[in-house]
Design a protein around this motif. Structure first.
Motif, PDB file in Angstrom:
ATOM      1  N   ALA A 133      47.003 -28.904  77.267  1.00 40.93           N
ATOM      2  CA  ALA A 133      46.997 -29.452  78.623  1.00 40.93           C
ATOM      3  C   ALA A 133      48.123 -30.460  78.816  1.00 40.93           C
ATOM      4  N   ALA A 134      48.361 -31.296  77.796  1.00 34.92           N
ATOM      5  CA  ALA A 134      49.417 -32.310  77.905  1.00 34.92           C
ATOM      6  C   ALA A 134      50.767 -31.801  77.421  1.00 34.92           C
ATOM      7  N   SER A 135      50.771 -30.646  76.734  1.00 25.56           N
ATOM      8  CA  SER A 135      51.986 -30.103  76.120  1.00 25.56           C
ATOM      9  C   SER A 135      52.642 -31.143  75.212  1.00 25.56           C
ATOM     10  N   GLN A 151      40.755 -46.117  70.980  1.00 26.65           N
ATOM     11  CA  GLN A 151      41.983 -45.803  71.706  1.00 26.65           C
ATOM     12  C   GLN A 151      42.279 -44.297  71.698  1.00 26.65           C
ATOM     13  N   PHE A 152      42.933 -43.843  72.767  1.00 26.95           N
ATOM     14  CA  PHE A 152      43.438 -42.481  72.881  1.00 26.95           C
ATOM     15  C   PHE A 152      44.862 -42.582  73.416  1.00 26.95           C
ATOM     16  N   GLY A 153      45.645 -41.551  73.231  1.00 23.28           N
ATOM     17  CA  GLY A 153      46.970 -41.613  73.828  1.00 23.28           C
ATOM     18  C   GLY A 153      47.877 -40.491  73.396  1.00 23.28           C
ATOM     19  N   GLU A 154      49.150 -40.657  73.690  1.00 25.39           N
ATOM     20  CA  GLU A 154      50.161 -39.648  73.419  1.00 25.39           C
ATOM     21  C   GLU A 154      50.974 -40.030  72.185  1.00 25.39           C
ATOM     22  N   VAL A 155      51.616 -39.020  71.601  1.00 31.56           N
ATOM     23  CA  VAL A 155      52.429 -39.238  70.408  1.00 31.56           C
ATOM     24  C   VAL A 155      53.871 -38.866  70.733  1.00 31.56           C
ATOM     25  N   ALA A 156      54.777 -39.825  70.572  1.00 30.53           N
ATOM     26  CA  ALA A 156      56.211 -39.586  70.794  1.00 30.53           C
ATOM     27  C   ALA A 156      56.898 -39.414  69.447  1.00 30.53           C
ATOM     28  N   VAL A 157      57.787 -38.417  69.378  1.00 30.31           N
ATOM     29  CA  VAL A 157      58.520 -38.152  68.131  1.00 30.31           C
ATOM     30  C   VAL A 157      59.990 -37.913  68.486  1.00 30.31           C
ATOM     31  N   PRO A 158      60.732 -38.959  68.810  1.00 28.07           N
ATOM     32  CA  PRO A 158      62.154 -38.777  69.146  1.00 28.07           C
ATOM     33  C   PRO A 158      62.986 -38.530  67.898  1.00 28.07           C
TER      34      PRO A 158
END
Length: 254
Positions: A133-135, A151-158
């Protein structure tokens, strides 16, 4: 004229409500926390879970994005909307592909100092999974002694920094965890920046070392506040020391 939001059938609504209740119980989160994450009112969430109002497609999609799971599983249910970027995360999270970050997915024992007892360690469970859903990768915490602060959230991997960022954003209030991953073992070490709850409504910014250890590496994981007499205290302490000794994170003297 705008198309009215489609209502799901009574059977679909019942199945979705059952799935959500299971997720709430498994993750030990409150309905209020889920409502905030999904950007719904608590009243709306209570009504759909209690069967007093059918689920709509828009409400279901919001809850799917918040939980990182598909809720529409019946054969006649409408298929989830395809992510805009398919298996590619948004630019703001690093534009990574699903295949490129599969090695991060899994369950971890999360270890940081206890904010309430300088001689103790605080441990809980974190799961990192891909959300269609969030891709993107998303994370959610569980087994927290202070369940209200789960906590919940998104994971960034630059690509640029080589670090992994676990980002919580609730109505503009952020918590950020920055970690580096050890390629062979899969452990991750870094720093957490968050808010410490004090008396009344007082919140104080706080930073501390943090470690993520794949749960398969701990024979009998302990969660909650870990004191020196706990069987895992030595292991957890060693992981926290490694965060600073390597160093994966640096803390300047005050």
């Amino acid at each position: 004229m705008p198309t009215p939001d489609k209502q799901l059938s009574a059977e679909q609504s019942r199945q979705i409500a059952d799935t959500i209740r299971e997720e709430i119980a498994r993750r030990r989160i409150s309905r209020q926390s889920l409502a905030e994450l999904a950007k719904l009112s608590l009243s709306t969430l209570e009504k759909v879970l209690g069967g007093r109002r059918p689920f709509t497609l828009a409400t279901t999609v919001r809850l799917e994005q918040a939980l990182g799971v598909s809720l529409r599983k019946t054969p006649d249910a409408p298929a989830p909307a395809a992510p805009v970027n398919g298996d590619i995360a948004p630019d703001g999270l690093g534009a990574y592909s699903r295949r490129a970050v599969a090695w991060i997915e899994g369950a971890y024992v999360t270890i940081r100092p206890s904010f309430g007892d300088k001689d103790a360690i605080f441990a809980y469970r974190t799961e990192i999974v891909w959300s269609d859903a969030a891709s993107s990768l998303v994370f959610h915490e569980g087994e927290r002694q202070d369940a209200l602060y789960t906590q919940f959230g998104e994971v960034a991997v630059p690509n640029q920094s080589g670090h992994i960022y676990l980002v919580t954003n609730r109505n503009g209030q952020h918590r950020l965890i920055t970690v580096a991953r050890v390629a062979i073992s899969g452990e991750m070490y870094g720093i957490i920046t968050t808010l410490l709850a004090g008396r009344g409504s007082m919140l104080t910014p706080i930073a501390a070392p943090i470690a993520y250890v794949p749960i398969k590496m701990v024979a009998n994981p302990s969660f909650g506040r870990i004191s020196s007499d706990n069987v895992n205290y030595a292991l957890y302490s060693e992981r926290l020391r490694r965060t600073i000794d390597e160093p994966f994170a640096m803390f300047l003297p005050g």
